[in-house]
Design a protein around this motif. Structure first.
Motif, short mmCIF file in Angstrom:
data_model
loop_
_atom_site.label_atom_id
_atom_site.label_comp_id
_atom_site.label_asym_id
_atom_site.label_seq_id
_atom_site.Cartn_x
_atom_site.Cartn_y
_atom_site.Cartn_z
N ILE A 16 -13.75 12.28 7.75
CA ILE A 16 -14.19 11.11 6.99
C ILE A 16 -15.71 11.04 6.97
CG2 ILE A 16 -14.13 8.62 6.78
CD1 ILE A 16 -11.50 8.72 8.40
N ASN A 17 -16.32 11.27 8.11
CA ASN A 17 -17.76 11.05 8.20
C ASN A 17 -18.36 11.88 9.33
OD1 ASN A 17 -20.35 10.07 8.60
ND2 ASN A 17 -19.79 8.00 7.98
N ASN B 181 -1.99 11.15 14.92
CA ASN B 181 -1.96 9.73 15.20
C ASN B 181 -2.04 9.38 16.67
OD1 ASN B 181 -1.57 8.36 12.48
ND2 ASN B 181 -0.05 9.99 12.45
N LYS C 16 -9.87 13.70 12.24
CA LYS C 16 -9.89 12.66 11.22
C LYS C 16 -11.30 12.10 11.06
CE LYS C 16 -6.84 9.59 12.36
NZ LYS C 16 -5.85 8.53 12.52
N ALA C 17 -11.93 11.82 12.22
CA ALA C 17 -13.27 11.21 12.19
C ALA C 17 -14.26 12.14 11.51
CB ALA C 17 -13.72 10.87 13.61
N LYS D 32 0.82 -1.20 0.00
CA LYS D 32 0.00 0.00 0.00
C LYS D 32 0.86 1.26 0.00
CE LYS D 32 -2.96 1.54 3.01
NZ LYS D 32 -3.69 1.38 4.27
N GLN E 12 -2.05 -10.39 -13.86
CA GLN E 12 -2.78 -11.47 -13.20
C GLN E 12 -3.38 -12.43 -14.22
OE1 GLN E 12 -5.89 -10.23 -10.39
NE2 GLN E 12 -4.24 -10.34 -8.92
#
Lengths: 508, 358
Positions: free
Chosen positions: B224-225, B211, B220-221, B4, B350
């Motif tokens: 996001i939403n 963090n 952050k929360a 990632k 793949q």
């Protein structure tokens, strides 16, 4: 091999990375047949149907439509071959009229103008043939969920589909609407169309389907004649073990009033959604709130949990007034809530499971000290709850987004129950989760009741309300229109009351 | 995890390469030698100790305005107010240093930096309050606040800080400067200053904030939403305001450091400072990762500083560098194209694999 199959899927395998969503699945659909596709969430039903409707390509295997090998690389290919899909979440444009939605993408033209008259005439003929009652002029945003679904069916019919795929079509319907849908399905089959019906509701399969294909873990378990197979056998095939569909309620002490709501009035965007609402929830009691979606249930829950301010009225938790406290204060007072929309409200999907499990407690000990998060404690707490609540995951650091629907719901249930609330509000706690998880969540809610806590269950699933509740109240246009005893009432009686009809007085 | 983060690096890297390629193509079309120019660019930015000093000095405010943008962005806000907040920080820093020249050096510097940061923070918080309580789009308000700050500060310099008829404030006392003789001596008299190290410390602080702290978690929360955060009991209004406050504090600190370290005074200006806008591009290139911002800022700064020497060593106009920078921003903007290309490539590999296996 008989040649009169409308759809024949041969040895279909679909692989995502190393994971086989479908493993060597074969399935046949006859002309004029209603075939149920039964399986838990994540069993591979949707993947299979997405391949049939051209949204996914199989890794191996082949699909025959009307006996001819078909290459379904695009939804348009499927449409051309007469395959119509009615999705669980409707693909309609709310601001457009029903007519506009139906013809969108396939408009009949007259010169450069859309020939609305011809379209309307064609659609009305189809509507008469299939008993599809729709109002072509209405805007989609103004019509009921049941009507929206009929619009979706009409969209497929208008495109001359003869193979219909229904993805969980009854999830949002009232019992009356479900009856109507079943009539439509029969009419479709009688006219020589073929129907595939994805569901995990056994009752509906018994009622409407001819045959049933059961899928588990991406494999076909069996294909059976519905008339010859009892419900319990179907359930067992689907889950892979014996399922306990009933629940035995033990006696509880219901002397304490946990929640008392008096004359509650709630407005949402200037519209009165809850009016003079009165309700009591006792200790050791589950009160079920039944009602058609949009009759004030969401606003009631929002007011009870502090998400919107109530206009007037009293909310008391064990004599402590709660009205117009903040969401955090209400949660601290001992109200837990399993929200209706787990993906957008209950969880923050990109965060980890452990973070989601402390979403309401991250700000105090042990998750946090002096404003600093203690991830060791947070992750430890996460591992514990994952174990206690049987959340299937790789680790507590996995993102909530990567869990299946049932396990996401378990995360929420774990968080709310682990906080040991005095009152648990559960809004459609099992919507769209598989039967194994439903059973589990029901047990957990029941355990709350048995432990002497109050539970307010708001659900559109009548079976769930009937199964769990000690008392049922029916909500219509923001008010309680009746109270029923789950032991004596039927889903028909409930359905009528939900539609706003006054209860018929019993004679005698 | 490894895959990632690797993928996270791929896209900005591809954007940068694509940006350089576009620059090269443009140069070829107009008959300039891209290779020679890129070599000059490199030498001009990192070729000797003086250039390195200039590049590091130039990236210092970029790091801070980028961090400011990233903080607001994590909370879901597009804070375009960087230039205004930076200006207020610059103004605040210089004003404090001019007002209290007799304070001991360290206290004077700390006070000036704090004063600048706080002014920037308050300025940004206005947009946060408007957003939290009235739902006003922060995009509009921060743009407007940028212009208000530009003209207000021009007025303030002329009427309060500068001598009559002057367009610049006097210089601050030497002990308030972040550009110390020691740093000058080791970088061949460049404008490299202690602000660079302050910026690096702030990078670590911002990372810790996101963090490891409650407040960072809330931002952050909410970013996001918002609905889920409100349901979980987060005070969303307060979080929005805090996010904008911190965002402005960082941009303001950038301005104050530039004032104390680079300019030593503040002048009337016709335009909003570029560094405020470039910070946004730096943050986007770094996908708003605090440590990534260091590298993205280094790249932008090197391009700007090196670009100056392009036109010195050849007749290539230095605007070519702006084309490269603009192309990089453009390619970052369409990073979905790269994501799609990468996904397609993987898909190909793949299919080949599974076909070979059969």
């Amino acid at each position: 091999m008989a040649e009169n199959y409308v759809v024949e899927m041969q040895h279909i395998t679909k692989q995502f990375g190393n994971y086989k969503a479908n493993n060597d699945i074969s399935l046949q659909l006859k002309k004029g047949e209603i075939l149920a596709l039964l399986g838990e969430n994540g069993a591979g039903k949707s993947t299979l149907m997405r391949m049939l409707s051209g949204l996914l390509e199989p890794t191996s295997g082949q699909i025959l439509i009307d006996g001819q090998p078909a290459h379904l690389n695009d939804p348009r290919d499927a449409k051309k071959l007469g395959i119509g899909m009615v999705h669980q979440h409707f693909m309609l444009i709310p601001a457009f009229s029903v007519l506009e939605n139906i013809i969108l993408g396939d408009e009949p033209t007259k010169g450069i103008k859309i020939n609305f008259q011809k379209a309307a005439k064609d659609i009305q003929q189809l509507a008469a043939k299939y008993h599809l009652k729709i109002d072509l002029k209405a805007k989609v945003r103004d019509i009921t969920v049941g009507m929206q679904q009929r619009v979706e069916i009409m969209k497929a019919l208008y495109r001359q589909a003869h193979i219909f795929i229904f993805d969980e079509p009854t999830a949002a319907l009232t019992p009356q609407e479900i009856k109507q849908l079943i009539k439509i399905l029969r009419a479709l089959a009688n006219e020589g169309n073929s129907v595939i019906f994805i569901t995990h509701k056994l009752k509906e399969i018994k009622e409407v389907a001819d045959r049933c294909v059961v899928i588990r873990n991406g494999k076909v378990i069996d294909a059976v004649k519905v008339s010859e197979t009892p419900e319990a056998a179907l359930a067992e095939m689907m889950v892979g073990r014996k399922v306990n569909l009933g629940i035995i309620k033990q006696e509880t002490d219901q002397s304490q009033k946990i929640l008392k709501v008096e004359n509650l009035t709630v407005e949402n965007h200037g519209r009165l959604k809850v009016r003079n609402f009165n309700l009591t929830v006792h200790s050791g009691e589950i009160v079920g709130v039944a009602g058609v979606d949009g009759n004030g249930q969401s606003e009631l829950i929002a007011a009870l949990t502090g998400l919107i301010k109530s206009k007037s009225g009293i909310i008391k938790l064990l004599n402590q007034p709660l009205q117009n406290l903040s969401a955090r204060q209400i949660s601290q007072a001992g109200v837990g809530c399993i929200p209706e929309d787990r993906q957008n409200v209950g969880l923050i999907l990109p965060l980890t499971i452990a973070e989601n499990l402390v979403l309401k407690d991250y700000y105090h000990q042990p998750a946090s000290r002096h404003g600093w998060l203690n991830y060791a404690a947070i992750n430890q707490h996460g591992r514990q709850l994952i174990k206690d609540f049987d959340i299937r995951s790789q680790s507590e650091k996995e993102k909530a987004a990567d869990l299946s629907g049932g396990n996401q719901q378990k995360v929420i249930v774990a968080r709310e129950i682990a906080a040991q609330p005095k009152l648990l509000i559960a809004a459609n706690p099992t919507r769209g989760v598989d039967i194994g998880a439903i059973e589990y969540i029901h047990e957990k809610i029941m355990a709350q009741r048995n432990a002497g806590r109050g539970v307010l269950l708001v659900s559109f699933e009548l079976d769930e309300i009937l199964k769990l509740s000690d008392r049922i109240v029916v909500m219509h246009e923001g008010q309680i229109v009746g109270e029923l005893d789950p032991k004596t009432t039927t889903s028909e009686e409930l359905g009528l009351m939900m539609a706003g009809k006054k209860p018929v007085m019993q004679k005698g | 995890m490894q895959i990632k983060s690797l993928k996270g690096l791929m896209i900005p890297l591809l954007s940068v390469i694509a940006g350089f390629l576009v620059g090269a193509i443009v140069m070829l079309i107009f008959g300039y030698d891209p290779l020679q120019n890129y070599i000059n660019l490199f030498i001009g930015s990192l070729g000797d100790i003086y250039s390195i000093g200039e590049t590091l000095r130039n990236m210092t405010p970029l790091i801070l305005t980028a961090l400011g943008f990233a903080v607001a962005s994590k909370a879901g806000f597009f804070n375009i107010g960087g230039p205004g907040q930076y200006l207020f920080g610059w103004f605040g820093g210089i004003s404090f240093a001019l007002a209290f020249p007799h304070l001991p050096g360290l206290i004077l510097i700390i006070g000036s930096l704090l004063c600048g940061a706080i002014l920037g923070g308050i300025w940004s918080m206005i947009a946060g309050v408007l957003r939290a309580y009235f739902g006003t789009s922060e995009v509009i308000t921060t743009i407007m606040l940028n212009y208000i700050s530009l003209y207000f500060i021009n007025y303030a310099i002329r009427s309060w800080l500068a001598k009559k008829g002057n367009d610049s404030s006097p210089n601050i006392v030497a002990k308030a400067s972040l550009n110390t003789p020691f740093l000058k001596s080791i970088t061949n008299n460049s404008t490299f200053n202690w602000g660079f190290f302050i910026a690096l410390v702030v990078v670590v602080l911002v990372w810790l904030y996101f963090n490891k702290t409650n407040s960072g978690f809330e931002i952050k929360a909410v970013g996001i939403n918002e609905t889920a955060s409100r349901y979980a009991g987060v005070n969303v209004k307060q979080t929005i305001i805090v996010a904008m406050l911190i965002s402005g504090l960082l941009a303001g600190l950038g301005g104050a450091i530039d004032g104390l370290g680079n300019f030593q005074n503040i002048s009337v200006s016709n335009n909003l400072p570029d560094v405020g806008f470039n910070g946004m591009a730096v943050a986007l290139l770094a996908s708003e990762n605090p440590f990534g911002i260091i590298f993205a800022a280094l790249l932008f700064s090197a391009l700007q500083i090196g670009g100056l020497s392009i036109s010195v060593y050849s007749n290539t106009p230095s605007e070519i560098v702006d084309i490269v920078i603009a192309s990089i921003i453009f390619f970052v903007g369409i990073k979905y194209l790269f994501e799609w290309l990468l996904a397609k490539k993987r898909h190909h590999a793949q299919t080949k694999l599974s076909e070979g296996g059969r």
